[in-house]
Design a protein around this motif. Structure first.
Motif, PDB file in Angstrom:
ATOM      1  N   UNK A 217       8.095  16.408  53.512  1.00 55.57           N
ATOM      2  CA  UNK A 217       7.147  15.664  52.679  1.00 55.57           C
ATOM      3  C   UNK A 217       7.773  14.402  52.110  1.00 55.57           C
ATOM      4  N   UNK A 218       9.099  14.364  52.120  1.00 58.57           N
ATOM      5  CA  UNK A 218       9.789  13.203  51.550  1.00 58.57           C
ATOM      6  C   UNK A 218      10.153  12.161  52.597  1.00 58.57           C
ATOM      7  N   UNK A 219      10.588  12.612  53.753  1.00 53.76           N
ATOM      8  CA  UNK A 219      11.088  11.683  54.768  1.00 53.76           C
ATOM      9  C   UNK A 219      10.238  11.632  56.030  1.00 53.76           C
ATOM     10  N   UNK A 220       9.283  12.522  56.122  1.00 50.94           N
ATOM     11  CA  UNK A 220       8.363  12.537  57.258  1.00 50.94           C
ATOM     12  C   UNK A 220       6.955  12.506  56.682  1.00 50.94           C
ATOM     13  N   UNK A 221       5.958  12.905  57.423  1.00 46.22           N
ATOM     14  CA  UNK A 221       4.584  12.831  56.918  1.00 46.22           C
ATOM     15  C   UNK A 221       3.926  14.197  56.759  1.00 46.22           C
ATOM     16  N   UNK A 222       4.698  15.210  56.422  1.00 50.70           N
ATOM     17  CA  UNK A 222       4.115  16.532  56.204  1.00 50.70           C
ATOM     18  C   UNK A 222       3.291  16.539  54.919  1.00 50.70           C
ATOM     19  N   UNK A 223       2.271  17.378  54.850  1.00 53.44           N
ATOM     20  CA  UNK A 223       1.468  17.483  53.627  1.00 53.44           C
ATOM     21  C   UNK A 223       2.318  17.979  52.465  1.00 53.44           C
ATOM     22  N   UNK A 224       2.060  17.453  51.310  1.00 55.04           N
ATOM     23  CA  UNK A 224       2.787  17.824  50.105  1.00 55.04           C
ATOM     24  C   UNK A 224       3.130  16.573  49.333  1.00 55.04           C
ATOM     25  N   UNK A 225       4.000  16.709  48.364  1.00 58.68           N
ATOM     26  CA  UNK A 225       4.364  15.572  47.539  1.00 58.68           C
ATOM     27  C   UNK A 225       5.853  15.303  47.648  1.00 58.68           C
ATOM     28  N   UNK A 226       6.338  14.352  46.862  1.00 56.63           N
ATOM     29  CA  UNK A 226       7.757  14.028  46.833  1.00 56.63           C
ATOM     30  C   UNK A 226       8.050  13.332  45.508  1.00 56.63           C
TER      31      UNK A 226
END
Length: 142
Positions: free
Chosen positions: A37-46
């Motif tokens: 979620x931080x370095x790619x585009x997975x669902x979630x936050x950062x």
């Protein structure tokens, strides 16, 4: 003094780990975060997205109060914050937060409005936090 809290939990370590973040208000409850979620585009936050939300909302509220103090009672302020995460040697750092304000406010000269916006940028609590002292308390064990 007002204290607000958030809690983060991370299970597993590094890239393979998975995290969850929750806020006192419940607006975030076990929201997923991690490498994806931080370095790619997975669902979630950062963390950077959360800082951007905090900075945009804090600045916008500070400006609205500054305008209200000048007798302005109506208008629309919309702010986007772009928080930059950059590689810094072997790690990373948040290098900047850029605010982009779109405003529809009548009854104030452009120069005065810009001055109030600059004041809000410099003095909103999150702007100050980004330059603040910090402390760390470590508790090891169960």
């Amino acid at each position: 003094m007002i204290t607000r809290t958030a809690k983060a939990r991370y299970e597993g370590m590094g890239k393979a780990g998975k995290g969850w973040v929750s806020t006192q208000s419940g607006v975030l409850s076990e929201q997923r975060y991690g490498f994806g979620t931080r370095f790619e585009n997975e669902p979630g936050t950062n963390p950077e997205e959360l800082i951007a939300a905090a900075h945009a909302s804090c600045f916008t509220m500070a400006l609205s109060f500054a305008l209200a103090a000048r007798g302005i009672t109506d208008g629309v302020l919309e702010t986007t914050a772009r928080v930059k995460l950059e590689q810094d040697g072997e790690g990373f750092r948040v290098s900047r937060s850029d605010l982009v304000l779109s405003a529809k406010v009548d009854g104030i000269a452009d120069e005065e409005f810009r001055s109030l916006a600059e004041g809000a940028k410099a003095n909103c609590p999150i702007s100050k936090l980004l330059n603040a002292e910090m402390s760390l308390e470590v508790q090891v064990g169960d």
